[in-house]
Design an enzyme around this catalytic site. Structure first.
Site, PDB file in Angstrom:
ATOM      1  N   LYS A 109     -25.671  97.490  22.759  1.00  0.00           N
ATOM      2  CA  LYS A 109     -25.828  96.735  21.502  1.00  0.00           C
ATOM      3  C   LYS A 109     -26.342  95.319  21.771  1.00  0.00           C
ATOM      4  O   LYS A 109     -27.237  94.843  21.087  1.00  0.00           O
ATOM      5  CB  LYS A 109     -24.489  96.654  20.740  1.00  0.00           C
ATOM      6  CG  LYS A 109     -23.884  97.996  20.372  1.00  0.00           C
ATOM      7  CD  LYS A 109     -22.632  97.850  19.517  1.00  0.00           C
ATOM      8  CE  LYS A 109     -21.469  97.171  20.202  1.00  0.00           C
ATOM      9  NZ  LYS A 109     -20.818  97.962  21.266  1.00  0.00           N
TER      10      LYS A 109
ATOM     11  N   ARG B 224     -15.613  96.835  13.045  1.00  0.00           N
ATOM     12  CA  ARG B 224     -14.958  97.796  13.935  1.00  0.00           C
ATOM     13  C   ARG B 224     -13.846  98.547  13.226  1.00  0.00           C
ATOM     14  O   ARG B 224     -13.213  99.413  13.841  1.00  0.00           O
ATOM     15  CB  ARG B 224     -14.354  97.057  15.131  1.00  0.00           C
ATOM     16  CG  ARG B 224     -15.265  97.028  16.374  1.00  0.00           C
ATOM     17  CD  ARG B 224     -14.583  96.117  17.367  1.00  0.00           C
ATOM     18  NE  ARG B 224     -14.868  96.365  18.749  1.00  0.00           N
ATOM     19  CZ  ARG B 224     -15.759  95.661  19.465  1.00  0.00           C
ATOM     20  NH1 ARG B 224     -16.484  94.737  18.903  1.00  0.00           N
ATOM     21  NH2 ARG B 224     -15.909  95.895  20.749  1.00  0.00           N
TER      22      ARG B 224
ATOM     23  N   ARG C 117     -21.644  96.499  34.881  1.00  0.00           N
ATOM     24  CA  ARG C 117     -21.614  95.207  34.197  1.00  0.00           C
ATOM     25  C   ARG C 117     -20.487  94.347  34.755  1.00  0.00           C
ATOM     26  O   ARG C 117     -20.632  93.145  34.915  1.00  0.00           O
ATOM     27  CB  ARG C 117     -21.438  95.419  32.685  1.00  0.00           C
ATOM     28  CG  ARG C 117     -21.422  94.119  31.896  1.00  0.00           C
ATOM     29  CD  ARG C 117     -21.541  94.353  30.402  1.00  0.00           C
ATOM     30  NE  ARG C 117     -20.279  94.731  29.792  1.00  0.00           N
ATOM     31  CZ  ARG C 117     -20.164  95.093  28.514  1.00  0.00           C
ATOM     32  NH1 ARG C 117     -21.223  95.156  27.735  1.00  0.00           N
ATOM     33  NH2 ARG C 117     -18.988  95.412  28.015  1.00  0.00           N
TER      34      ARG C 117
ATOM     35  N   ARG D 239     -16.309  90.369  33.604  1.00  0.00           N
ATOM     36  CA  ARG D 239     -15.510  90.371  32.369  1.00  0.00           C
ATOM     37  C   ARG D 239     -14.200  91.115  32.594  1.00  0.00           C
ATOM     38  O   ARG D 239     -14.200  92.290  32.956  1.00  0.00           O
ATOM     39  CB  ARG D 239     -16.303  91.079  31.268  1.00  0.00           C
ATOM     40  CG  ARG D 239     -16.873  90.133  30.239  1.00  0.00           C
ATOM     41  CD  ARG D 239     -17.686  90.871  29.221  1.00  0.00           C
ATOM     42  NE  ARG D 239     -16.879  91.631  28.278  1.00  0.00           N
ATOM     43  CZ  ARG D 239     -17.376  92.203  27.193  1.00  0.00           C
ATOM     44  NH1 ARG D 239     -18.661  92.094  26.922  1.00  0.00           N
ATOM     45  NH2 ARG D 239     -16.602  92.876  26.373  1.00  0.00           N
TER      46      ARG D 239
ATOM     47  N   ARG E 228     -10.221 100.067  25.401  1.00  0.00           N
ATOM     48  CA  ARG E 228     -11.292  99.724  24.453  1.00  0.00           C
ATOM     49  C   ARG E 228     -11.982 100.987  23.935  1.00  0.00           C
ATOM     50  O   ARG E 228     -12.336 101.072  22.758  1.00  0.00           O
ATOM     51  CB  ARG E 228     -12.310  98.778  25.113  1.00  0.00           C
ATOM     52  CG  ARG E 228     -11.739  97.371  25.275  1.00  0.00           C
ATOM     53  CD  ARG E 228     -12.545  96.556  26.248  1.00  0.00           C
ATOM     54  NE  ARG E 228     -13.894  96.325  25.783  1.00  0.00           N
ATOM     55  CZ  ARG E 228     -14.941  96.153  26.595  1.00  0.00           C
ATOM     56  NH1 ARG E 228     -14.794  96.217  27.906  1.00  0.00           N
ATOM     57  NH2 ARG E 228     -16.113  95.935  26.097  1.00  0.00           N
TER      58      ARG E 228
END
Ligand code: AMP
Length: 189
Positions: free
Chosen positions: A14, A89, A128, A134, A145
């Site tokens: 996204k 969401r 990532r 992160r 998540r």
């Protein structure tokens, strides 16, 4: 106005596609995840309120998220359109966004869901995490998540489908091919 929701699970692409779309269509990119991360980094009161929830991979409560999003829209009065990335969401968020846009004489133009299977998501996010570090990309948090996505967020899709606003695009492949598919959907609005 061109108001798009780019929809998909964590790691669907996204953010990457939003960056390309805002340039082509001259839109303002609103990523609620990026906004929260900026608050956490800046140690604002909001940042302190949400940092643990985010670190654990939980969703931030709707009231906080919606207020922050509306604030961000208001900060861009001259925008010719928005890309909402990571929002809505929950169905409650989708309903409030519709109401807020209606009150401002505009609406969601369309919602594009990037379709990526769970195996590919897990691999992408592992990569990532090596790059960005992160904390919520760590394997156990990511699991949470993905659970939030399939438990709560996925229900946003039928909400937009019933309004005839939902399109799906295959999110696996090279960035340019996916971008071309997205622009084909948008150009047909
Ligand atoms: P993202 O960068 O979109 O994956 O978002 C990172 C984290 O921020 C999520 O795992 C949630 O904890 C929080 N977050 C972002 N957007 C929302 C939202 N629309 N509603 C609730 N929590 C959100």
């Amino acid at each position: 106005m061109l108001n798009l929701v780019l929809f998909g699970p964590p790691g669907a692409g996204k953010g990457t596609q939003s960056e390309k779309l805002i340039e082509k269509y001259n839109l303002v990119h609103i990523s609620t995840g990026d906004l929260f991360r900026a608050h956490i980094k800046g140690q604002t009161e909001l940042g302190q309120q949400v940092s643990q929830l985010i670190a654990d991979g939980n969703l931030v409560p709707d009231s906080i998220t919606i207020a922050m999003l509306e604030e961000e829209i208001k900060r861009n009065p001259d925008a010719t359109g928005f890309i909402f990335d990571g929002f809505p969401r929950t169905v409650a968020q989708a309903e409030s966004l519709d109401k807020f846009l209606t009150d401002n004489n505009t609406a969601i133009t369309g919602v594009i869901a990037l379709d990526v299977n769970e195996e590919e998501l897990t691999q992408r996010i592992a990569k990532r995490q090596e790059i960005t570090g992160r904390a919520d990309d760590a394997a156990d948090k990511l699991k949470k998540r993905i659970e939030e996505y399939f438990g709560k967020t996925i229900h946003v899709l039928p909400y937009y489908e019933s309004q005839g606003k939902l399109s799906k695009v295959n999110g696996i492949g090279d960035i340019e091919t996916i971008f071309a598919e997205l622009t084909a959907v948008i150009d047909a609005y």
